[in-house]
Design a protein around this motif. Structure first.
Motif, PDB file in Angstrom:
ATOM      1  N   THR A 167      18.726 -27.484  -5.956  1.00 49.59           N
ATOM      2  CA  THR A 167      19.748 -26.528  -5.535  1.00 49.59           C
ATOM      3  C   THR A 167      20.852 -27.178  -4.701  1.00 49.59           C
ATOM      4  O   THR A 167      21.967 -26.664  -4.651  1.00 49.59           O
ATOM      5  N   GLY A 168      20.535 -28.260  -4.005  1.00 48.27           N
ATOM      6  CA  GLY A 168      21.550 -28.976  -3.236  1.00 48.27           C
ATOM      7  C   GLY A 168      21.885 -28.384  -1.887  1.00 48.27           C
ATOM      8  O   GLY A 168      22.830 -28.848  -1.243  1.00 48.27           O
ATOM      9  N   ALA A 169      21.152 -27.359  -1.425  1.00 44.68           N
ATOM     10  CA  ALA A 169      21.518 -26.724  -0.163  1.00 44.68           C
ATOM     11  C   ALA A 169      20.296 -26.167   0.559  1.00 44.68           C
ATOM     12  O   ALA A 169      19.328 -25.725  -0.077  1.00 44.68           O
ATOM     13  N   TRP A 170      20.380 -26.175   1.886  1.00 46.55           N
ATOM     14  CA  TRP A 170      19.359 -25.554   2.730  1.00 46.55           C
ATOM     15  C   TRP A 170      19.658 -24.068   2.889  1.00 46.55           C
ATOM     16  O   TRP A 170      20.821 -23.661   2.893  1.00 46.55           O
ATOM     17  N   ARG A 171      18.592 -23.263   3.032  1.00 43.29           N
ATOM     18  CA  ARG A 171      18.731 -21.842   3.319  1.00 43.29           C
ATOM     19  C   ARG A 171      17.886 -21.493   4.541  1.00 43.29           C
ATOM     20  O   ARG A 171      16.762 -21.979   4.679  1.00 43.29           O
ATOM     21  N   THR A 172      18.431 -20.663   5.420  1.00 43.64           N
ATOM     22  CA  THR A 172      17.645 -20.151   6.538  1.00 43.64           C
ATOM     23  C   THR A 172      17.003 -18.839   6.108  1.00 43.64           C
ATOM     24  O   THR A 172      17.690 -17.920   5.668  1.00 43.64           O
ATOM     25  N   VAL A 173      15.664 -18.765   6.210  1.00 43.16           N
ATOM     26  CA  VAL A 173      14.947 -17.588   5.694  1.00 43.16           C
ATOM     27  C   VAL A 173      14.383 -16.712   6.819  1.00 43.16           C
ATOM     28  O   VAL A 173      13.702 -15.729   6.533  1.00 43.16           O
ATOM     29  N   GLY A 174      14.670 -17.053   8.061  1.00 48.69           N
ATOM     30  CA  GLY A 174      14.205 -16.222   9.171  1.00 48.69           C
ATOM     31  C   GLY A 174      13.676 -17.061  10.315  1.00 48.69           C
ATOM     32  O   GLY A 174      13.873 -18.290  10.366  1.00 48.69           O
ATOM     33  N   GLU A 175      13.008 -16.386  11.244  1.00 50.88           N
ATOM     34  CA  GLU A 175      12.431 -17.071  12.383  1.00 50.88           C
ATOM     35  C   GLU A 175      11.029 -17.583  12.053  1.00 50.88           C
ATOM     36  O   GLU A 175      10.399 -17.122  11.092  1.00 50.88           O
TER      37      GLU A 175
END
Length: 384
Positions: A200-208
């Motif tokens: 995907t080439g990217a980081w995602r923030t999915v929560g705490e």
């Protein structure tokens, strides 16, 4: 050409693939040089998948001494009357080309289907990689964002989602407010869980990220989930479980809630287990016989410490393998690897051609695979 050689060369393709796919990696490297036909068979993606399904699990062992790095792929030899980590099947590899920094300090932090998640632990870089040591390919992941500086903590996990088959790196970052007297964590002002899906080439923030994590402990990949041994703010041990499919944390029962221990998580005999070194005299191995069921935890193995190791300990002990003859392979801190014989109560250090002088040793489970990282077209795959 000899008759037996001619016979092999004239075998139908599907039979030749069946034969080659049952060989250990070191033998396959030799076969790739025999002829162009065998090279093409081995480089085919179908062969890589078939070979991985038949591969025996082993270890990646990392030796570290001043200015030198040693990585080895180690096979398990396991029979009723014999066990070993044979030297003749070991494959050494060097990861110095992964980084352009002269002071890089690269370690292995995860393993899934032959891919290794590696990290430069030099705080000035914090570079992350995924590599395949057999195909000699690697990917350098993009920078994840927030940089960890003490007293902040970062820990990682790596695995593959059960249904989608997506490979994911999970990064947990949290700030800590420390008690000025004890230096223990008093409060976690903020935390976040980031996910990088290969391709995907990217980081995602999915929560705490709940609870308090320890940068010494890694996320253990098992049955589509990552597991961390963590603490609540009173210092009692819990297990944090992250589902790689749903990308959500879920509660997971420890063997004894509300107790302090010096432990590590592992997989033995297809069961989640916890190795506890908090006793001065014994090492206890708890096994979860039915995954996810709290009442199935049982103290299955008690290892009496040899006289040299009796007393207060600050070292985490990892259980790596229980051989068919009952011998247990252990890693004591980052100092040495040893065999423990339950029948005789004796221990013997494992000879892995460890370099002399001050050094450290780490080990993680690994299944040999010729899967190519080029299966992720959006990634920049490089050789090493």
């Amino acid at each position: 050409m000899e008759k037996h050689q001619l016979f092999l060369m004239n075998l139908p393709t599907h039979i030749m693939v069946e034969i080659l796919s049952r060989l250990p990696p070191k033998a396959i490297f030799i076969c790739k040089r025999v002829c162009k036909t065998w090279l093409e068979l081995i480089n085919d993606p179908h062969f890589a998948t078939l070979h991985m399904s038949r591969s025996r699990a082993g270890l990646v062992v990392h030796h570290s001494e001043m200015f030198k790095k040693y990585f080895k792929l180690v096979d398990f030899e396991d029979a009723y009357d014999h066990h070993d980590l044979p030297h003749d099947t070991m494959i050494k590899f060097n990861v110095s080309k992964l980084s352009t920094f002269f002071d890089a300090n690269i370690v292995v932090d995860g393993s899934a289907n032959g891919f290794l998640f590696m990290r430069d632990i030099n705080y000035k870089h914090e570079t992350l990689y995924v590599c395949n040591p057999l195909t000699r390919e690697y990917i350098e992941l993009p920078k994840p964002g927030r940089v960890a500086r003490y007293p902040c903590v970062v820990t990682h996990g790596f695995g593959v989602a059960t249904k989608s088959g997506e490979y994911k790196v999970v990064r947990i970052f949290h700030e800590r407010e420390l008690d000025p007297r004890t230096r223990s964590c008093r409060r976690v002002p903020s935390s976040e869980c980031q996910v990088y899906t290969l391709g995907t080439g990217a980081w995602r923030t999915v929560g705490e990220a709940p609870f308090s994590y320890n940068s010494r402990l890694l996320g253990l990949f098992f049955r589509g989930n990552l597991h961390w041994l963590i603490e609540d703010l009173e210092g009692y041990e819990l297990i944090s479980c992250f589902n790689l499919e749903t990308e959500m944390f879920q509660p997971f029962p420890p063997p004894f809630p509300g107790r302090k221990l010096l432990g590590s998580l592992a997989v033995l005999g297809d069961c989640l287990c916890l190795c506890d070194n908090s006793s001065e005299f014994d090492i206890d191995i708890w096994v979860m016989k039915e995954y996810g069921v709290e009442k199935s935890w049982a103290k299955q193995i008690v290892i009496s410490k040899i006289p040299e190791l009796v007393g207060p300990s600050f070292e985490i002990v990892q259980a790596l393998k229980v051989f068919t003859d009952g011998t247990i392979l252990l890693l004591w801190g980052d100092f040495f690897m040893l065999y423990y014989c339950c029948k005789t109560g004796t221990a013997k250090e494992v000879d892995l051609e460890q370099p002399s002088g001050p050094n450290s040793i780490e080990a993680i489970h690994y299944v040999p695979s010729f899967l190519s990282l080029k299966r992720f077209p959006m990634e920049d795959v490089s050789p090493f």
